[in-house]
Design a protein around this motif. Structure first.
Motif, PDB file in Angstrom:
ATOM      1  N   ALA A   1       0.823  -1.210   0.000  1.00  0.00           N
ATOM      2  CA  ALA A   1       0.000   0.000   0.000  1.00  0.00           C
ATOM      3  C   ALA A   1       0.858   1.262   0.000  1.00  0.00           C
ATOM      4  CB  ALA A   1      -0.922   0.007   1.222  1.00  0.00           C
ATOM      5  N   ALA A   2       0.244   2.346  -0.447  1.00  0.00           N
ATOM      6  CA  ALA A   2       0.842   3.677  -0.368  1.00  0.00           C
ATOM      7  C   ALA A   2      -0.119   4.530   0.446  1.00  0.00           C
ATOM      8  CB  ALA A   2       1.067   4.269  -1.747  1.00  0.00           C
ATOM      9  N   LEU A   3       0.228   4.758   1.700  1.00  0.00           N
ATOM     10  CA  LEU A   3      -0.676   5.439   2.618  1.00  0.00           C
ATOM     11  C   LEU A   3      -0.301   6.909   2.754  1.00  0.00           C
ATOM     12  CD1 LEU A   3      -0.116   2.316   3.833  1.00  0.00           C
ATOM     13  CD2 LEU A   3      -2.020   3.059   5.234  1.00  0.00           C
ATOM     14  N   ARG A   4      -1.288   7.767   2.644  1.00  0.00           N
ATOM     15  CA  ARG A   4      -1.053   9.208   2.628  1.00  0.00           C
ATOM     16  C   ARG A   4      -1.105   9.812   4.029  1.00  0.00           C
ATOM     17  NH1 ARG A   4      -5.314  10.868  -2.154  1.00  0.00           N
ATOM     18  NH2 ARG A   4      -4.598   9.370  -3.729  1.00  0.00           N
ATOM     19  N   VAL A   5      -0.150  10.672   4.288  1.00  0.00           N
ATOM     20  CA  VAL A   5      -0.208  11.572   5.448  1.00  0.00           C
ATOM     21  C   VAL A   5       0.089  12.952   4.881  1.00  0.00           C
ATOM     22  CG1 VAL A   5       0.495  11.915   7.842  1.00  0.00           C
ATOM     23  CG2 VAL A   5       0.830   9.698   6.791  1.00  0.00           C
TER      24      VAL A   5
ATOM     25  N   LEU B   1      -3.327  15.542  -2.158  1.00  0.00           N
ATOM     26  CA  LEU B   1      -3.709  14.753  -3.331  1.00  0.00           C
ATOM     27  C   LEU B   1      -5.230  14.648  -3.386  1.00  0.00           C
ATOM     28  CD1 LEU B   1      -1.013  11.966  -3.049  1.00  0.00           C
ATOM     29  CD2 LEU B   1      -1.053  13.850  -4.693  1.00  0.00           C
ATOM     30  N   ARG B   2      -5.814  14.960  -4.515  1.00  0.00           N
ATOM     31  CA  ARG B   2      -7.259  15.048  -4.618  1.00  0.00           C
ATOM     32  C   ARG B   2      -7.937  13.752  -5.025  1.00  0.00           C
ATOM     33  NH1 ARG B   2      -9.939  18.812  -7.878  1.00  0.00           N
ATOM     34  NH2 ARG B   2     -11.538  18.850  -6.259  1.00  0.00           N
ATOM     35  N   GLY B   3      -7.172  12.732  -5.409  1.00  0.00           N
ATOM     36  CA  GLY B   3      -7.783  11.464  -5.802  1.00  0.00           C
ATOM     37  C   GLY B   3      -8.454  10.778  -4.630  1.00  0.00           C
ATOM     38  N   ILE B   4      -9.495  10.004  -4.899  1.00  0.00           N
ATOM     39  CA  ILE B   4     -10.220   9.346  -3.815  1.00  0.00           C
ATOM     40  C   ILE B   4      -9.666   7.968  -3.493  1.00  0.00           C
ATOM     41  CG2 ILE B   4     -12.363  10.593  -4.268  1.00  0.00           C
ATOM     42  CD1 ILE B   4     -13.409   8.084  -5.691  1.00  0.00           C
ATOM     43  N   ALA B   5      -8.731   7.461  -4.298  1.00  0.00           N
ATOM     44  CA  ALA B   5      -8.144   6.144  -4.056  1.00  0.00           C
ATOM     45  C   ALA B   5      -6.737   6.298  -3.503  1.00  0.00           C
ATOM     46  CB  ALA B   5      -8.100   5.334  -5.340  1.00  0.00           C
TER      47      ALA B   5
END
Length: 263
Positions: free
Chosen positions: A250-254, A259-263
């Motif tokens: 996974a690539a988990l965002r903090v 980033l505007r993507g929903i995935a």
């Protein structure tokens, strides 16, 4: 929720300051035995002394060596032949217009930001697989998806980290070893603080300058401010725990919602 890391050893590259330091501190709080990495013994020992003041019960060891070269990685591995948790955090950044970036800068950024993680993963992950447990986390960036025009070479290295992380996760699938990336947004580390000071002057309010930077350069941010290193470290530390055993590849965002993507 099982977040106990007692009995586990961890290496956090580039951990004498910034996100790496915050990750080392959080892993120690969860019980891990943490190797603090930096280029010089003096910086590493200073960081360990500070960490011991903040986490008195923590266990730390010096992992001295520059991970920017094969020789430096070999030096580090000689003193630390095995770890259960590898945090590929070491990295550099520098705003520079694309047409002014020379070949040597492209190579330097690739060596530090990408090859350090490749070499260390190649050395440590087979042992994790053999033991049936391990955690690898690449500290990438939202810049790996949203390439920043002010430092394309940096964005390129972060995209490469995302590819390597996913590929390695698939390589060790089913082994008990998980591999993930974390994508911080702009974070108030020492390096970013110096960058902001250069923009707003030595006496400037960094929080306010940071908000202005976000408004101008990352207007899609939902938190409308710079993240703090400890906010990133919390996500990284969770991925290292037994509780995160079903999260891999996974690539988990903090990233504060940049980033505007929903995935």
């Amino acid at each position: 929720m099982d977040i106990d890391l007692k009995g586990k050893s961890a290496l956090v590259t580039g951990s004498t300051g910034g996100i790496g330091y915050a990750v080392a501190r959080e892993l120690a709080r969860l019980g891990a035995y943490v190797a603090v990495n930096g280029r010089t013994g003096e910086r590493v020992e200073a960081a360990i002394a500070q960490l011991k003041g903040e986490v008195p019960e923590g266990e730390f060891i010096a992992g001295v060596g520059s991970v920017a070269s094969a020789e430096g990685v070999a030096e580090l591995l000689a003193g630390l032949p095995r770890v259960d948790i590898l945090i590929n955090n070491a990295g550099i950044f520098e705003p520079k217009p694309f047409f002014e970036i020379p070949d040597e800068d492209w190579q330097r950024f690739y060596d530090v930001n990408v090859m350090s993680g490749v070499r260390l993963s190649r050395a440590y992950v087979p042992g994790m697989v053999e033991r049936g447990w391990g955690r690898v986390v690449f500290i990438a960036s939202e810049s790996g998806i949203n390439i920043p025009l002010e430092m394309v070479h940096y964005g390129m290295t972060k995209t490469a980290q995302l590819a390597i992380s996913r590929g390695l996760a698939e390589t060790v699938g089913g082994s008990g070893v998980t591999v993930n990336s974390v994508l911080p947004g702009p974070t108030l580390t020492e390096g970013v603080a110096e960058f902001l000071k250069s923009m707003g002057g030595a006496g400037s309010d960094l929080e306010q300058v940071g908000r202005e930077f976000i408004a101008e350069n990352r207007p899609t941010s939902l938190i409308k401010r710079l993240a703090r290193p400890e906010e990133v470290a919390s996500m990284v530390a969770y991925l290292c725990t037994p509780a995160a055993s079903a999260t891999s590849g996974a690539a988990l965002r903090v990233d504060g919602g940049v980033l505007r993507g929903i995935a």
